[in-house]
Design an enzyme around this catalytic site. Sequence first.
Site: not given
Ligand code: B12
Lengths: 331, 665
Positions: B536, B542, B170, B16
């Site tokens: 957001k 996300h 997915y 991808y």
């Molecule tokens: C799940 C996921 C998705 C899901 C999202 C589902 C959803 N509704 O959230 C789906 C499959 C839909 C998706 C799609 C896409 N994704 Co995505 N996704 C991920 C993934 C695997 C996990 C993110 C996640 O949900 N983690 C779980 C949550 C709980 O963790 P978190 O958000 O990090 O939050 C934690 C901390 O960061 C913090 N935090 C976060 N926000 C906040 C806010 C506050 C106030 C506080 C205090 C703390 C805090 O606290 C949380 C607790 O641990 C990441 C990679 C990864 N493993 O991290 C890629 C990732 C974020 N995705 C990515 C991409 C590119 C996409 C797409 C844009 C791909 C595309 N070209 O189409 C698409 C489009 C999404 C869009 N519309 O924007 C990239 C972003 C690249 C970058 N930043 O440079 C990543 C990093 C993957 C990669 N390496 O390529 N994705």
Amino acid sequence: MEQPALTADPARLATAVRRGERRALAEALNLLDDRRPASRRLAADFLRHLQEGQPGDPGHLIGMTGPPGAGKSTLTAALIAVWRRRGLRVGVLAVDPSSPISGGALLGDRLRMKTSADDDGVFIRSLACRGEFGGLSAEVWPMSLVMLAAFDVAMIETVGVGQREIDISRMCDTTCFVAQPGSGDSVQFLKAGILEVPHVLVVNKEDMGAVARRTLSELGTALGRAHTDGNWEVPVLSASATAGTGIDALADALTRHREVLGAGDRLRARRRRYQAHWILKRLQEEFGSHGVGQLGGEQAVLQQLASRDTSLFEQLESLRQTLLQPGGKHA
Amino acid sequence: MSETVKRDRPWLMRTYSGHSSAKASNELYRMNLSKGQTGLSVAFDLPTQTGYDSDHPLARGEVGKVGVPIDHIGDMEALFDQIPLDQMNTSMTINATAPWLLALYVAVAERQGVDPKQLQGTTQNDVLKEYLSRGTYIYPPGPSVRLTTDLISYTVENIPKWNPTNICSYHLQEAGATPTQELAYALSTAITILDAVRDSGQVTPQRFPAVVGRISFFVNAGIRFVEETCKLRAFNEMWDKLVQERYGVSDEKQRRFRYGVQVNSLGLTESQPENNVQRIVLEMLAVTLSKNARARAIQLPAWNEALGLPRPWDQQWALRMQQVLALETDLLEYGDLFDGSPVIAAKVQELIAGAEAEMTSVQEQGGMVQAIESGYVKRELVKSHTRRIRDIESGDLKIVGVNCYTQTAESPLTAGTDSGIMKVDVQAERDQIAALQAFRANRDQAQVDVSLAALRAAALGGDNIMPCSIACARAGVTTGEWSEVLREVFGEYRAPTGIDIAMAGQVGSAAMDEVRARVRRTSEELGRPLRLLIGKPGLDGHSNGAEQIAVKGRDAGFEIVYEGIRLTPAHIARAAQEEGVHLIGLSVLSGSHLELVEDIRAELATIGASELPLIIGGIIPEDDARQLLTHGVQAVFTPKDVDMNAIMNKLVDIIRRSNGLEALA
Ligand code: B12
Ligand SMILES: Nc1nc2c(ncn2[C@@H]2O[C@H](COP(=O)(O)OP(=O)(O)O)[C@@H](O)[C@H]2O)c(=O)[nH]1
Ligand SMILES: [Mg+2]
């Protein structure tokens, strides 16, 4: 450079609120939310300034009530659009339930009231109804005074569960009950007299078709009683907040009720009477009927509140202080 | 190996990818194809996915970041330069604007002299899961379903080898779905779409089985790989039964459950990222081991998934994992390994029973569209994800390197000057905008106006949207213009956030009690309940992180303001002021955090609210985190911050500090 907080100068804050300055509005609402004794004194001061500087009794305070999910927030958003088209500025207080365990809350109504970020004519503040005060949070009343001072139309959306709807009708100029198609509850409540008769009844979601029409006709028949507001006949309307139908007619009905209430002394007396009831309720909730008894009983309190010319908020505060004094017998 | 051993043909292997510009992505594709990749999988940037031109204010910071920007036919032509479309199998991850991107693809094929009938590939074209997880929806569900069905009906007649929609489970798993939920919601979505195609009258009853035969799925495979194998077998069985009973399809080929896979990324970690390689390989087994439930196409994430975008070498590593499995092992020499296993059969039946019950529940609510609009499905997903997060926190769900075995030696993988991730050139956005403006200046505006008028008429009148979209593509219409016409006709939508879940099982832990006490005490000292706005900004969809912080924040005693995804910096700043919050918490995972923080700080200054403290969470590389911290951001959280109580305590500390209260012990 950082601007100093306006809160320290209640007179200036009041002037800025009346001008509708957003930062001042936000600070004033924060102040009224603040329970620290020093803040309560500042708040009383501020509200006095706010009312003193106010010519006549402007504005229209509308309460939107009804069961969760009936579409109060969506309908409020639709009404905001109508008011804006008519050149009116709108302030909204949206009340959501809070968690009984943590006290935390998700303030979700705002999401449905999506407004354009650059429209200075709309201001939305969400509130959690915080455990101890049932349907309306205690801060809603003083906050509604701020909204009335700053906006042409002030709307309050409540959690809207059963009995608590009475609260809102004790506070607003016009109460609008939003009914959910197919849910018999509101009809039953009305018939049984549990529900205070609202000034305007609307069945939302008319896009659902037959079920909405049925509820509409049931509500019409349940409304046997005339309204206590003299010559006001309660309209029973139908609308769809999402399809945008019936919204103008609803807005018209609300405005007509406000016109019936008139202006000047009559309106002022009504608002004061309504607010006095509301204050009595707050005192009962905080101190029980025993506390109210110490103040001479319900009638005495109401009379005192209605007659004196000082601001009601100040009176509420001084009554609270009397009961909170070490000499006061409240445990 | 003896000559006579018969091996199955391996699945399609994809990567991808897409970034910066059509030209840069084209070079990347040609390189990947030369490395043995057998199909293309195009990632579009967020403006293209949400229907904005590269020079739209909402596109700022997002152009070319997470995918390739496609503004018009010129970009699409450059993307497939020297790639003959009659020989390519192209998968496009595109949804709300799927009819438009397919129209551009057809127009480019025409320019290459290729008959559209020969085109092979896939448009994802499943908008319903966008409302639930992926976030790139534009229009309300009703009109979205119509666009989806228009594309399907059109391709069945005119591009017969095309897979017009990929029903996606997915993304549901990525938003927390259990296997049962994945099955139930994906199949309910398929029913909604097929019913809509049937009821639209665009396809004759005789041709309808062919439509069913073209439906394919995009499925997830998580780390519990035995259960996941069973899930795929359950999909097979349920789909076969469904299309026979509901649609009367008898041809076995048309009843086959055809699916592609991307393995689970939600479970890939920032801590000890090398462990992700094991996870990815094990997850791949789930969709390959069982021959009767084997994937048609697979794409794998890279080891650095949770750090940022993968570099070409990282993607090559992921591709090699597939090649080793397909070519070196003996997997493809056997029939199905699980047929006849009572253990597997029992698990499959358990999953089917659970999924059927949930599908009935959705049907009783009026179907998938109603269950999405009411917020039901989203709430169910948020609940499941909350459970997962709690289990990780409590240690009930073990994640190696995260909540156990956390000691590690220094990693050489992240030691390079690029910290082990791909950096997108910031110049790319400026170049794209300049090129777009030049393109607009040089086209025949009269032709554009006529084509857009025809598009509007079709949208209003109900004619199939594809022919006039293809005409728009030829005329030089832009992505933003096409989408804007439909916005005007259909309106825009905001989906339910799902965070208003009932609080189940509030058995407070000691740590939670302590957090609550701190929140309560600080509320008392400040005179009113602590309020947190979770924002957001930008086009990022996300939402998982924001949702989980919101749910946790409420549990901790905060009053939470959260309005969902895709808000402008101006909107967020004003909401924070109107709501009188104590703290703004942004969540940005799309990579545009630097630009967005700058914009929000500017907006706060304009409205006199600079004193509001600001924090941010998401995918924030270390260098950027340092930069943000020196520019007034109070704290930065990333995926390795899994201790939610610790996050909450930190929020309280920041609120205390910025209000002049002494720190709590
Ligand atoms: C799940 C996921 C998705 C899901 C999202 C589902 C959803 N509704 O959230 C789906 C499959 C839909 C998706 C799609 C896409 N994704 Co995505 N996704 C991920 C993934 C695997 C996990 C993110 C996640 O949900 N983690 C779980 C949550 C709980 O963790 P978190 O958000 O990090 O939050 C934690 C901390 O960061 C913090 N935090 C976060 N926000 C906040 C806010 C506050 C106030 C506080 C205090 C703390 C805090 O606290 C949380 C607790 O641990 C990441 C990679 C990864 N493993 O991290 C890629 C990732 C974020 N995705 C990515 C991409 C590119 C996409 C797409 C844009 C791909 C595309 N070209 O189409 C698409 C489009 C999404 C869009 N519309 O924007 C990239 C972003 C690249 C970058 N930043 O440079 C990543 C990093 C993957 C990669 N390496 O390529 N994705
Ligand atoms: N069909 C239909 N749904 C509506 C209408 N108004 C609101 N809704 C939906 O009803 C649900 C609850 O609306 P909301 O405004 O949050 O209700 P509240 O709890 O009374 O404030 C949401 O899913 C709305 O989209 C309407 O007029 N028709
Ligand atoms: Mg509401």
